[in-house]
Write an enzyme that holds these catalytic residues in place. Structure first.
Site, PDB file in Angstrom:
ATOM      1  N   ASP A   7       0.882  -1.171   0.000  1.00 36.69           N
ATOM      2  CA  ASP A   7       0.000   0.000   0.000  1.00 36.69           C
ATOM      3  C   ASP A   7       0.915   1.215   0.000  1.00 36.69           C
ATOM      4  OD1 ASP A   7      -1.643   2.133   0.560  1.00 36.69           O
ATOM      5  OD2 ASP A   7      -2.405   1.342   2.463  1.00 36.69           O
ATOM      6  N   LYS A  69       2.913  11.259  -3.320  1.00 35.02           N
ATOM      7  CA  LYS A  69       1.911  10.541  -4.118  1.00 35.02           C
ATOM      8  C   LYS A  69       1.009  11.511  -4.878  1.00 35.02           C
ATOM      9  CE  LYS A  69      -1.667   7.009  -3.407  1.00 35.02           C
ATOM     10  NZ  LYS A  69      -2.221   6.108  -2.372  1.00 35.02           N
ATOM     11  N   GLU A 166      -7.136   0.577  -4.632  1.00 33.79           N
ATOM     12  CA  GLU A 166      -7.157   0.495  -3.174  1.00 33.79           C
ATOM     13  C   GLU A 166      -8.494  -0.022  -2.633  1.00 33.79           C
ATOM     14  OE1 GLU A 166      -5.882   4.437  -2.093  1.00 33.79           O
ATOM     15  OE2 GLU A 166      -3.871   4.062  -2.900  1.00 33.79           O
ATOM     16  N   ASP A 188     -12.688   5.557   2.635  1.00 33.30           N
ATOM     17  CA  ASP A 188     -11.265   5.637   2.996  1.00 33.30           C
ATOM     18  C   ASP A 188     -10.931   7.044   3.461  1.00 33.30           C
ATOM     19  OD1 ASP A 188      -8.509   5.791   3.113  1.00 33.30           O
ATOM     20  OD2 ASP A 188      -8.166   4.826   1.171  1.00 33.30           O
TER      21      ASP A 188
HETATM   22  P1  ADP Z   1      -2.999   7.874   4.289  1.00 39.12           P
HETATM   23  O1  ADP Z   1      -3.895   6.870   3.637  1.00 39.12           O
HETATM   24  O2  ADP Z   1      -3.317   9.279   3.896  1.00 39.12           O
HETATM   25  O3  ADP Z   1      -1.564   7.531   4.126  1.00 39.12           O
HETATM   26  P2  ADP Z   1      -3.617   6.759   6.914  1.00 39.12           P
HETATM   27  O4  ADP Z   1      -4.658   5.853   6.447  1.00 39.12           O
HETATM   28  O5  ADP Z   1      -2.333   6.185   7.411  1.00 39.12           O
HETATM   29  O6  ADP Z   1      -3.292   7.898   5.881  1.00 39.12           O
HETATM   30  O7  ADP Z   1      -4.272   7.641   8.088  1.00 39.12           O
HETATM   31  C1  ADP Z   1      -3.556   8.568   8.833  1.00 39.12           C
HETATM   32  C2  ADP Z   1      -4.531   9.344   9.720  1.00 39.12           C
HETATM   33  O8  ADP Z   1      -5.141   8.459  10.659  1.00 39.12           O
HETATM   34  C3  ADP Z   1      -3.832  10.429  10.519  1.00 39.12           C
HETATM   35  O9  ADP Z   1      -4.590  11.613  10.444  1.00 39.12           O
HETATM   36  C4  ADP Z   1      -3.885   9.891  11.938  1.00 39.12           C
HETATM   37  O10 ADP Z   1      -3.931  10.898  12.910  1.00 39.12           O
HETATM   38  C5  ADP Z   1      -5.155   9.087  11.925  1.00 39.12           C
HETATM   39  N1  ADP Z   1      -5.198   8.090  13.005  1.00 39.12           N
HETATM   40  C6  ADP Z   1      -4.281   7.131  13.252  1.00 39.12           C
HETATM   41  N2  ADP Z   1      -4.654   6.408  14.334  1.00 39.12           N
HETATM   42  C7  ADP Z   1      -5.829   6.910  14.759  1.00 39.12           C
HETATM   43  C8  ADP Z   1      -6.719   6.596  15.851  1.00 39.12           C
HETATM   44  N3  ADP Z   1      -6.435   5.600  16.693  1.00 39.12           N
HETATM   45  N4  ADP Z   1      -7.822   7.326  15.977  1.00 39.12           N
HETATM   46  C9  ADP Z   1      -8.098   8.330  15.123  1.00 39.12           C
HETATM   47  N5  ADP Z   1      -7.304   8.697  14.101  1.00 39.12           N
HETATM   48  C10 ADP Z   1      -6.182   7.998  13.919  1.00 39.12           C
HETATM   49 MG    MG Z   2      -4.408   5.113   2.751  1.00 37.90          MG
END
Ligand code: ADP
Ligand code: MG
Length: 622
Positions: A7, A69, A166, A188
């Site tokens: 991913d 990205k 995705e 998502d």
């Molecule tokens: P991306 O797909 O953009 O790379 P992610 O899917 O990794 O991002 O998501 C990252 C987001 O998830 C960040 O804003 C982070 O603060 C939030 N996040 C991570 N853990 C938690 C949680 N336990 N509760 C709420 N938000 C969370």
């Molecule tokens: Mg993501």
């Protein structure tokens, strides 16, 4: 040989693999699964990736590349018009580069660094032969963006078996493909982006009905909203806060948000510079701060449903993806929006990578999941080996490449080799090798009734179709008359997994000599194509040649024929070209004579023949 699923995210990336029949995400040496999608360049051009890179982002904002990205497959003008990046961008012809650490880097190169870090992680866990991968991309990625992602994979030394959407990956992770049919929404919400996709599953294949979202909406916006509210309460105007304080406030807000996912109340603490601000923050208080932000997901969700022509109650499931969907507030909001409880059992950070790993496994010859599914039979959800046919010189021309999802259908045009040729042998072969003798012969048939024309003038369209049961239908059709022949075979018949593995291995072992053999044989075929009609014309139309010309051509023919007996394909190519040149005047005169004689058809055929770029089909002459 293990195939991995990756991913490649805007904020975080990760890698997963199927082990012991189950997909699992791989952690780094310190137990962390998420790799921040951050690459920091030092002045000497060296790069650090991941946590270490993100840690220096504040100190070196221009040299630490984040969210690259968003720039994949984009131009500087697009990036600036859409406000995609705060980095220093340079447009160099068609190529966008980012200035960092005293050098310039394309988004593809930066992404390749991230992919290489994940590849290394996988190699550390699984062994050095890890190289084949499925990489996920947003469903809305266009061709250029997909191409860029593929290139990044290649640059990272990965064999990209497939790019997977995705949302489809997430649906696969939940095993939704096991159902007969269904319609699903994949929600998502990541760090900086929100994507909603509506998928339709038919016959085991997911079709994207619609996509939508907001490229500037994510968990980071919750953090900003909370940080600003807290700063105001601490008596600081958020607009006036310096970058250091702002960053601390946002970090504290994110920590509080994450704490509130598991607890009803947390403490928010911030060093404002003038003192310490501290208060308790409850879920309710937090939710009322971020509600205006979260509400923004509703519009795109309704739009995506409308675009798919569906009402919420026509959905068979809603899947949650992205770190932000961990939050109970987000989960509740989604449940209300779609009128059903979303699927949330699988870690929303990992779900896309896990689905990619399942897909990578299924595309592999030594698939674990497929074995679990159907025992030792070879289930053909993809073609395990390339299918193709023999062309002149005993070469195998691949029509349906291996790993093509089935059902699959491809057509290619072939042409005749000899003047007046009225039949063509179609020899259907399977395998990865360049020479037909090294491939598996599946079937042969002969197309007859081709109207006699100049060499290279006839058009024979050969179609390969593999249906969902793995049956291959090959048909050959001469386009001017419509004469057609066809055949049906089952390519997997009598083929075991071990044989497939052996054939793949052999193609790797012999890759180089195979390519050289192909070069040589096609050079010889090209040479024959020029030689044969020329020699004949020199006999029949000798009156059109000057003596000097005849000597030159005869000499060139002698040289070419000698080279054809050797192994140097370049010599054969060069001498063919030479022969073409010295006989150009002769060819011109023959053409003119033919036109004058009113043999228009022949001339046009001959001309077409020279223009023909279609490969020459199997060598049947009768
Ligand atoms: P991306 O797909 O953009 O790379 P992610 O899917 O990794 O991002 O998501 C990252 C987001 O998830 C960040 O804003 C982070 O603060 C939030 N996040 C991570 N853990 C938690 C949680 N336990 N509760 C709420 N938000 C969370
Ligand atoms: Mg993501």
């Amino acid at each position: 040989m293990k195939a991995i699923g990756i991913d490649l995210g805007t904020t975080n990336s990760l890698v997963a693999v199927v082990r012991d029949g189950r997909p699992e995400a791989l952690a780094d040496g310190e137990g962390r699964v998420l790799l921040p999608s951050a690459v920091a360049y030092a002045d000497d051009g060296s790069a650090t990736v991941g946590e270490a890179a993100r840690a220096v982002a504040a100190e070196r904002p221009h040299d630490t590349l984040l969210s690259v990205k968003r720039l994949m497959g984009r131009t500087k003008a697009e990036a600036e018009a859409e406000g995609l990046s705060t980095f220093r961008l340079v447009q160099d012809g068609p190529v966008l580069r980012i200035e960092a650490g005293g050098g310039q880097h394309t988004p593809i190169e930066v992404s390749a660094r991230i992919l290489a870090a994940l590849r290394d992680r996988a190699r550390a866990a699984l062994g050095d032969d890890v190289g084949r991968a499925v990489i996920t991309v947003p469903a809305y990625f266009d061709d250029t963006q997909r191409q860029a992602t593929r290139q990044a994979g290649r640059l990272a030394g990965l064999d990209v078996m497939r790019l997977l959407n995705e949302p489809t990956a997430a649906a696969l992770a939940y095993g939704l493909d096991k159902q007969e049919e269904g319609r699903f929404a994949v929600f998502d919400l990541g760090g900086g982006t929100f994507d909603i996709s509506i998928l339709h599953l038919v016959d085991g294949v997911f079709e994207v009905l619609s996509t939508g979202g907001d490229t500037r909406l994510g968990g980071d916006d919750f953090d900003r909203a909370v940080a600003e509210a807290m700063l105001r309460e601490a008596g600081v105007d958020p607009e006036q806060a310096g970058p250091g304080l702002r960053r601390r406030a946002i970090a504290a807000a994110e920590a509080a948000k994450i704490a509130l996912t598991d607890h009803f109340e947390t403490r928010f603490a911030l060093d404002t510079g003038d003192g310490r601000f501290e208060r308790s923050l409850s879920r309710d208080q937090y939710e009322s701060i971020v509600r205006p932000v979260l509400t923004r997901v509703a519009g795109p969700c309704k739009q995506a449903l409308a675009d798919a022509g569906l009402r919420p109650d026509e959905l068979d499931g809603v899947v949650l993806v992205g770190g932000s969907t961990r939050s109970p507030f987000v989960q509740r909001f989604v449940a209300e929006l779609f009128g059903r409880q979303p699927l949330a059992d699988i870690d929303p950070d990992e779900v896309v990578a896990l689905g990619a790993a399942s897909q990578a496994d299924l595309l592999s010859v030594d698939s674990e999941l497929r074995v679990l599914d159907g025992g030792d039979v070879l289930l053909l959800d993809v073609t395990p080996l390339s299918l193709g046919l023999e062309t002149m010189g005993g070469l195998a021309e691949k029509i349906i490449p291996r790993n093509s999802p089935i059902p699959a259908s491809r057509a290619q045009a072939f042409t005749t080799f000899q003047e007046g040729q009225t039949a063509m042998d179609i020899h259907v072969v399977q395998g990865e090798r360049e020479l037909v003798d090294d491939c598996r012969s599946l079937a042969r048939f002969r197309l007859t009734g081709i109207p006699p024309r100049a060499a290279g003038a006839a058009r024979i369209r050969v179609t390969f179709q593999v249906d969902a049961d793995g049956i291959l239908r090959v048909s050959a059709r001469e386009l001017s008359t419509g004469v057609e022949q066809k055949i049906e075979v089952k390519p997997s018949h009598g083929l075991t997994d071990a044989q497939v593995e052996d054939m793949l291995q052999a193609s790797l072992d012999h890759a180089e000599e195979d390519v050289m053999a192909r070069f040589l044989r096609s050079a010889r075929v090209e040479a024959e194509r020029v030689l044969m009609p020329l020699k004949k014309a020199m006999q029949v139309e000798a009156d059109l040649l000057t003596e000097e010309e005849a000597t030159l051509i005869t000499h060139a023919i002698g040289q070419l024929e000698e080279a054809m007996g050797g192994e140097d394909h370049r010599a054969v190519q060069d001498l063919t070209e030479m022969l073409d040149k010295v006989s150009a005047g002769f060819a011109q005169r023959r053409m003119e004579k033919a036109l004058q004689a009113g043999l228009k058809d022949v001339a046009v055929d001959a001309l077409e023949g020279e223009l023909a770029d279609a490969p020459v089909g199997g060598g049947a002459h009768d």
